[in-house]
Motif scaffolding. Structure first.
Motif, PDB file in Angstrom:
ATOM      1  N   THR A  11       0.825  -1.208   0.000  1.00 35.50           N
ATOM      2  CA  THR A  11       0.000   0.000   0.000  1.00 35.50           C
ATOM      3  C   THR A  11       0.858   1.257   0.000  1.00 35.50           C
ATOM      4  O   THR A  11       2.048   1.216   0.319  1.00 35.50           O
ATOM      5  N   LYS A  12       0.236   2.357  -0.336  1.00 34.12           N
ATOM      6  CA  LYS A  12       0.920   3.647  -0.434  1.00 34.12           C
ATOM      7  C   LYS A  12       1.592   4.008   0.898  1.00 34.12           C
ATOM      8  O   LYS A  12       2.727   4.481   0.917  1.00 34.12           O
ATOM      9  N   ASP A  13       0.889   3.796   2.000  1.00 35.06           N
ATOM     10  CA  ASP A  13       1.400   4.249   3.291  1.00 35.06           C
ATOM     11  C   ASP A  13       2.384   3.279   3.939  1.00 35.06           C
ATOM     12  O   ASP A  13       3.398   3.701   4.470  1.00 35.06           O
ATOM     13  N   LYS A  14       2.073   2.005   3.901  1.00 36.65           N
ATOM     14  CA  LYS A  14       2.917   1.042   4.641  1.00 36.65           C
ATOM     15  C   LYS A  14       3.972   0.371   3.777  1.00 36.65           C
ATOM     16  O   LYS A  14       4.917  -0.231   4.283  1.00 36.65           O
ATOM     17  N   GLN A  15       3.773   0.451   2.465  1.00 39.93           N
ATOM     18  CA  GLN A  15       4.744  -0.064   1.498  1.00 39.93           C
ATOM     19  C   GLN A  15       5.299  -1.438   1.883  1.00 39.93           C
ATOM     20  O   GLN A  15       4.565  -2.313   2.296  1.00 39.93           O
ATOM     21  N   LEU A  16       6.627  -1.605   1.740  1.00 42.32           N
ATOM     22  CA  LEU A  16       7.226  -2.930   1.937  1.00 42.32           C
ATOM     23  C   LEU A  16       7.050  -3.443   3.371  1.00 42.32           C
ATOM     24  O   LEU A  16       6.913  -4.649   3.593  1.00 42.32           O
ATOM     25  N   LEU A  17       7.020  -2.528   4.333  1.00 46.42           N
ATOM     26  CA  LEU A  17       6.846  -2.945   5.729  1.00 46.42           C
ATOM     27  C   LEU A  17       5.486  -3.630   5.915  1.00 46.42           C
ATOM     28  O   LEU A  17       5.385  -4.673   6.581  1.00 46.42           O
ATOM     29  N   GLY A  18       4.456  -3.050   5.296  1.00 44.07           N
ATOM     30  CA  GLY A  18       3.127  -3.656   5.369  1.00 44.07           C
ATOM     31  C   GLY A  18       3.106  -5.042   4.731  1.00 44.07           C
ATOM     32  O   GLY A  18       2.474  -5.962   5.247  1.00 44.07           O
ATOM     33  N   SER A  19       3.827  -5.182   3.622  1.00 40.55           N
ATOM     34  CA  SER A  19       3.878  -6.480   2.931  1.00 40.55           C
ATOM     35  C   SER A  19       4.551  -7.531   3.816  1.00 40.55           C
ATOM     36  O   SER A  19       4.073  -8.667   3.917  1.00 40.55           O
ATOM     37  N   VAL A  20       5.664  -7.135   4.464  1.00 44.55           N
ATOM     38  CA  VAL A  20       6.382  -8.067   5.344  1.00 44.55           C
ATOM     39  C   VAL A  20       5.478  -8.486   6.498  1.00 44.55           C
ATOM     40  O   VAL A  20       5.370  -9.678   6.820  1.00 44.55           O
ATOM     41  N   GLU A  21       4.825  -7.499   7.113  1.00 40.42           N
ATOM     42  CA  GLU A  21       3.955  -7.806   8.254  1.00 40.42           C
ATOM     43  C   GLU A  21       2.825  -8.753   7.857  1.00 40.42           C
ATOM     44  O   GLU A  21       2.502  -9.696   8.588  1.00 40.42           O
ATOM     45  N   GLU A  22       2.252  -8.505   6.675  1.00 44.24           N
ATOM     46  CA  GLU A  22       1.175  -9.380   6.213  1.00 44.24           C
ATOM     47  C   GLU A  22       1.705 -10.807   6.010  1.00 44.24           C
ATOM     48  O   GLU A  22       1.078 -11.777   6.445  1.00 44.24           O
ATOM     49  N   PHE A  33       4.329  -9.419  -4.330  1.00 45.50           N
ATOM     50  CA  PHE A  33       3.374  -8.305  -4.373  1.00 45.50           C
ATOM     51  C   PHE A  33       3.502  -7.537  -5.689  1.00 45.50           C
ATOM     52  O   PHE A  33       4.501  -7.658  -6.409  1.00 45.50           O
ATOM     53  N   TYR A  34       2.471  -6.757  -5.990  1.00 44.97           N
ATOM     54  CA  TYR A  34       2.522  -5.771  -7.073  1.00 44.97           C
ATOM     55  C   TYR A  34       2.906  -4.455  -6.413  1.00 44.97           C
ATOM     56  O   TYR A  34       2.434  -4.163  -5.313  1.00 44.97           O
ATOM     57  N   THR A  35       3.723  -3.629  -7.082  1.00 47.12           N
ATOM     58  CA  THR A  35       4.107  -2.353  -6.455  1.00 47.12           C
ATOM     59  C   THR A  35       2.971  -1.329  -6.525  1.00 47.12           C
ATOM     60  O   THR A  35       3.109  -0.214  -6.063  1.00 47.12           O
ATOM     61  N   GLY A  36       1.859  -1.690  -7.132  1.00 50.32           N
ATOM     62  CA  GLY A  36       0.663  -0.846  -7.216  1.00 50.32           C
ATOM     63  C   GLY A  36      -0.416  -1.715  -7.817  1.00 50.32           C
ATOM     64  O   GLY A  36      -0.215  -2.907  -8.005  1.00 50.32           O
ATOM     65  N   ARG A  43       1.591   4.723  -9.610  1.00 51.68           N
ATOM     66  CA  ARG A  43       2.615   4.217  -8.706  1.00 51.68           C
ATOM     67  C   ARG A  43       3.087   5.331  -7.780  1.00 51.68           C
ATOM     68  O   ARG A  43       3.140   6.488  -8.186  1.00 51.68           O
ATOM     69  N   TYR A  44       3.416   4.973  -6.546  1.00 46.83           N
ATOM     70  CA  TYR A  44       3.886   5.953  -5.578  1.00 46.83           C
ATOM     71  C   TYR A  44       5.391   5.838  -5.422  1.00 46.83           C
ATOM     72  O   TYR A  44       5.967   4.769  -5.633  1.00 46.83           O
ATOM     73  N   ALA A  45       6.013   6.953  -5.021  1.00 43.13           N
ATOM     74  CA  ALA A  45       7.461   6.930  -4.802  1.00 43.13           C
ATOM     75  C   ALA A  45       7.777   5.957  -3.671  1.00 43.13           C
ATOM     76  O   ALA A  45       7.021   5.849  -2.699  1.00 43.13           O
ATOM     77  N   ILE A  46       8.886   5.268  -3.804  1.00 41.19           N
ATOM     78  CA  ILE A  46       9.321   4.346  -2.758  1.00 41.19           C
ATOM     79  C   ILE A  46       9.946   5.161  -1.627  1.00 41.19           C
ATOM     80  O   ILE A  46      10.787   6.019  -1.858  1.00 41.19           O
TER      81      ILE A  46
END
Ligand code: FE
Ligand code: FE
Ligand code: ZN
Length: 287
Positions: A11-22, A33-36, A43-46
């Motif tokens: 997601t835009k706000d949690k980005q890679l951290l959100g993916s890891v947590e999930e 994951f898809y980057t968007g 797409r949002y800036a990393i």
């Protein structure tokens, strides 16, 4: 070691951290994951601060970032050059996507080879090779994994021969690989039930070292249906025991296995599916 995970969100706000947590919440030790959104190009800036936090979190939890996978959006079609602007757009967008993948410190991006939409397989493959060589020319540390497809419509890459033909035209072969998808292979006509033979065939035609990832999905359709509709592990035509052989195949140890199975009652089934794969015991109560 079994490297197993599933599709997760980014997601835009949690980005890679959100993916890891999930991924961790599913008991996984990798993820994809898809980057968007896969169907658009927004797409949002990393955010590098979040990326670093995510990398720390992975290290703390024994997730090897080298096994994490990004999936390219399926709006990219490198096989069709009928309209020059669309073809150029696909090339440009894949390049940008690869930059994002690099920024995240990830090594692999899975790509659907493309659909020739009437141009014919030969011309389609030519277009794919030309596009991939352009994309790979810009030096990069990211490897593109061609996904084996179901053969729906005019999809290219539903046979090992087509995949091998694409690879043969690639200049930087160290940056090209393959992602098998068990549902797609079943739907395209391969026997997942005879997985040893299938792997041998793949080794002869493509070469086993190119295989870097496997999407392990059951299928809603019979072998050869050319459909591409994923089913939950053990609930489809391939079946639990046949898929277990894929998860635990000696030759595929340490190759990331990713679930892209459908949600059940609008809920991700991955925690339960990963659990039954680890226990090697089918859970008939998921739906
Ligand atoms: Fe895919
Ligand atoms: Fe897939
Ligand atoms: Zn599919």
């Amino acid at each position: 070691m079994l490297i197993i995970g599933s599709h997760v969100s980014f997601t835009k706000d949690k980005q890679l951290l959100g993916s890891v947590e999930e991924a961790l919440s599913y008991g996984a030790n990798t993820f994809m994951f898809y980057t968007g959104a896969p169907q658009n190009t927004k797409r949002y800036a990393i955010n590098s601060v979040i990326t670093n936090k995510a990398i720390t979190k992975m290290q703390e939890n024994n997730i090897d970032i080298e096994k994490v996978i990004v999936h390219a959006p399926y709006i990219i079609n490198l096989a069709n050059d009928k309209e020059a602007d669309k073809y150029d757009f696909s090339i440009r967008f894949l390049k940008e996507e690869i930059k994002r993948v690099e920024e995240l410190g990830i090594k692999y991006i899975v790509l659907h080879p493309g659909s020739h939409v009437g141009l014919g397989v030969e011309k389609g493959i030519e277009n794919i090779i030309q596009a991939l060589n352009i994309v790979l020319e810009a030096s990069s540390t990211v490897t593109i994994l061609l996904e084996t497809m179901a053969g729906k419509g005019t999809e290219i890459g539903s046979t090992f021969e087509e995949i091998a033909k694409i690879i043969s035209g690639i200049k930087k072969k160290e940056y090209i690989g393959v992602c098998m998808d068990t549902c797609h292979m079943n739907d395209s006509g391969y026997k997942i039930e005879e997985f040893d033979l299938l792997l041998e065939e793949f080794d002869q035609i493509v070469g086993l070292p190119y295989l870097k990832c496997i999407h392990v999905n059951d299928s809603k359709n019979i072998r050869g249906a050319k459909k591409d509709r994923h089913e939950n592990i053990g609930y489809g035509t391939i079946g639990f025991d046949n898929l277990l052989k894929v998860f635990y195949h000696k030759k595929l140890d340490c190759i990331p296995k990713i679930l892209e199975t459908p949600y059940i009652f609008e809920k991700a089934p991955y925690k339960e599916e990963i659990e039954m794969i680890k226990k090697k015991q089918f859970n008939a109560n998921l739906k």
